[in-house]
Design a protein around this motif. Structure first.
Motif, PDB file in Angstrom:
ATOM      1  N   GLY A  65     120.964 -27.509  -1.681  1.00 50.16           N
ATOM      2  CA  GLY A  65     120.868 -28.780  -2.516  1.00 50.16           C
ATOM      3  C   GLY A  65     120.191 -28.251  -3.948  1.00 50.16           C
ATOM      4  N   ASP A  66     119.749 -29.567  -4.670  1.00 47.20           N
ATOM      5  CA  ASP A  66     119.493 -28.971  -6.016  1.00 47.20           C
ATOM      6  C   ASP A  66     118.022 -28.261  -6.367  1.00 47.20           C
ATOM      7  OD1 ASP A  66     121.579 -30.468  -6.925  1.00 47.20           O
ATOM      8  OD2 ASP A  66     120.685 -32.447  -7.415  1.00 47.20           O
ATOM      9  N   MET A  67     118.337 -27.492  -7.049  1.00 48.93           N
ATOM     10  CA  MET A  67     116.999 -26.556  -7.187  1.00 48.93           C
ATOM     11  C   MET A  67     116.694 -26.521  -8.747  1.00 48.93           C
ATOM     12  SD  MET A  67     117.479 -23.615  -4.716  1.00 48.93           S
ATOM     13  CE  MET A  67     115.916 -23.247  -3.671  1.00 48.93           C
ATOM     14  N   TYR A  68     115.483 -26.245  -9.364  1.00 45.28           N
ATOM     15  CA  TYR A  68     115.134 -26.171 -10.562  1.00 45.28           C
ATOM     16  C   TYR A  68     114.979 -24.704 -11.125  1.00 45.28           C
ATOM     17  CZ  TYR A  68     115.467 -31.027 -10.713  1.00 45.28           C
ATOM     18  OH  TYR A  68     115.896 -32.320 -10.651  1.00 45.28           O
ATOM     19  N   ALA A  69     115.401 -24.321 -12.215  1.00 47.53           N
ATOM     20  CA  ALA A  69     114.784 -23.041 -12.755  1.00 47.53           C
ATOM     21  C   ALA A  69     113.954 -23.693 -13.834  1.00 47.53           C
ATOM     22  CB  ALA A  69     116.096 -22.189 -13.412  1.00 47.53           C
ATOM     23  N   ALA A  70     112.726 -23.068 -13.992  1.00 45.14           N
ATOM     24  CA  ALA A  70     111.931 -23.191 -14.778  1.00 45.14           C
ATOM     25  C   ALA A  70     111.550 -21.870 -15.900  1.00 45.14           C
ATOM     26  CB  ALA A  70     110.421 -23.439 -14.031  1.00 45.14           C
ATOM     27  N   PRO A  71     110.996 -22.225 -17.004  1.00 44.16           N
ATOM     28  CA  PRO A  71     110.986 -21.052 -17.790  1.00 44.16           C
ATOM     29  C   PRO A  71     110.369 -19.860 -16.989  1.00 44.16           C
ATOM     30  CG  PRO A  71     109.809 -23.103 -18.812  1.00 44.16           C
ATOM     31  CD  PRO A  71     110.401 -23.516 -17.511  1.00 44.16           C
ATOM     32  N   ASP A  72     111.091 -18.615 -17.276  1.00 47.33           N
ATOM     33  CA  ASP A  72     110.777 -17.202 -16.906  1.00 47.33           C
ATOM     34  C   ASP A  72     111.294 -17.137 -15.672  1.00 47.33           C
ATOM     35  OD1 ASP A  72     109.346 -16.645 -18.950  1.00 47.33           O
ATOM     36  OD2 ASP A  72     107.415 -17.360 -18.231  1.00 47.33           O
ATOM     37  N   ASP A  73     112.017 -18.053 -14.827  1.00 47.49           N
ATOM     38  CA  ASP A  73     112.670 -17.822 -13.571  1.00 47.49           C
ATOM     39  C   ASP A  73     114.084 -17.144 -14.088  1.00 47.49           C
ATOM     40  OD1 ASP A  73     110.651 -19.289 -12.242  1.00 47.49           O
ATOM     41  OD2 ASP A  73     112.162 -21.042 -11.817  1.00 47.49           O
ATOM     42  N   TRP A  74     114.587 -16.522 -12.920  1.00 47.46           N
ATOM     43  CA  TRP A  74     115.942 -15.925 -13.078  1.00 47.46           C
ATOM     44  C   TRP A  74     116.999 -16.671 -12.503  1.00 47.46           C
ATOM     45  CZ3 TRP A  74     117.146 -11.175 -15.377  1.00 47.46           C
ATOM     46  CH2 TRP A  74     115.859 -10.407 -15.767  1.00 47.46           C
ATOM     47  N   ILE A  75     118.226 -16.797 -12.988  1.00 44.81           N
ATOM     48  CA  ILE A  75     119.378 -17.553 -12.597  1.00 44.81           C
ATOM     49  C   ILE A  75     120.311 -16.482 -12.016  1.00 44.81           C
ATOM     50  CG2 ILE A  75     121.209 -19.345 -12.983  1.00 44.81           C
ATOM     51  CD1 ILE A  75     119.225 -20.100 -15.304  1.00 44.81           C
ATOM     52  N   ILE A  76     120.269 -16.494 -10.560  1.00 38.04           N
ATOM     53  CA  ILE A  76     121.150 -15.601 -10.044  1.00 38.04           C
ATOM     54  C   ILE A  76     122.506 -15.947  -9.709  1.00 38.04           C
ATOM     55  CG2 ILE A  76     121.393 -13.926  -7.908  1.00 38.04           C
ATOM     56  CD1 ILE A  76     118.279 -14.062  -7.997  1.00 38.04           C
ATOM     57  N   ARG A  77     123.617 -15.334  -9.921  1.00 38.57           N
ATOM     58  CA  ARG A  77     124.945 -15.356  -9.452  1.00 38.57           C
ATOM     59  C   ARG A  77     125.154 -14.424  -8.487  1.00 38.57           C
ATOM     60  NH1 ARG A  77     130.592 -13.522 -11.586  1.00 38.57           N
ATOM     61  NH2 ARG A  77     131.805 -15.045 -10.773  1.00 38.57           N
ATOM     62  N   GLY A  78     125.440 -14.947  -7.167  1.00 39.66           N
ATOM     63  CA  GLY A  78     125.464 -14.430  -5.684  1.00 39.66           C
ATOM     64  C   GLY A  78     126.983 -13.495  -5.671  1.00 39.66           C
ATOM     65  N   VAL A  79     126.948 -13.018  -4.504  1.00 38.40           N
ATOM     66  CA  VAL A  79     127.999 -12.161  -4.137  1.00 38.40           C
ATOM     67  C   VAL A  79     129.214 -13.078  -4.156  1.00 38.40           C
ATOM     68  CG1 VAL A  79     126.808 -10.308  -3.197  1.00 38.40           C
ATOM     69  CG2 VAL A  79     127.764 -12.315  -1.729  1.00 38.40           C
ATOM     70  N   LYS A  80     129.245 -14.609  -3.839  1.00 37.69           N
ATOM     71  CA  LYS A  80     130.371 -15.240  -3.775  1.00 37.69           C
ATOM     72  C   LYS A  80     130.422 -16.338  -4.896  1.00 37.69           C
ATOM     73  CE  LYS A  80     130.747 -14.915   1.226  1.00 37.69           C
ATOM     74  NZ  LYS A  80     131.145 -15.856   2.652  1.00 37.69           N
TER      75      LYS A  80
END
Length: 102
Positions: A65-80
């Motif tokens: 579902g929808d999640m939020y990236a706040a300042p300082d969070d990492w945005i990850i692109r997973g293996v798929k």
């Protein structure tokens, strides 16, 4: 009870920067917005959203579902190719830089 260890996998990740109201919501620490994140924005998977704290957040459509990236969070692109945010302390405890990368 059986015990398990997470397999070592390489992921791509960028750290979201602090972008105030008037700033560009695509503030990435230490570099440019990677192509995979630009593609996700174009496809509506990642959308900037201004929140009440006077900062931009990124709303990310994840498998859960929808999640939020706040300042300082990492945005990850997973293996798929899936995207999801990760808090800095969890990121540091889970991931380490691959030799030869920043």
């Amino acid at each position: 009870m059986a015990r398990y260890r997470k397999k070592p996998v390489e992921i791509e990740a960028v750290q979201y920067g602090l972008a105030e109201y008037a700033d560009n919501p695509w503030e990435i620490r230490g570099g440019d917005v990677p192509q995979w994140l630009q593609d996700a924005a174009r496809d509506g998977i990642v959308v900037p959203e201004f929140r009440s704290e006077d900062y931009w957040y990124l709303k990310i459509q994840t498998l859960e579902g929808d999640m939020y990236a706040a300042p300082d969070d990492w945005i990850i692109r997973g293996v798929k190719g899936e995207l999801y945010p990760c808090k800095p302390d969890i990121f540091r405890a889970t991931y380490e830089a691959v030799s030869g990368d920043d």
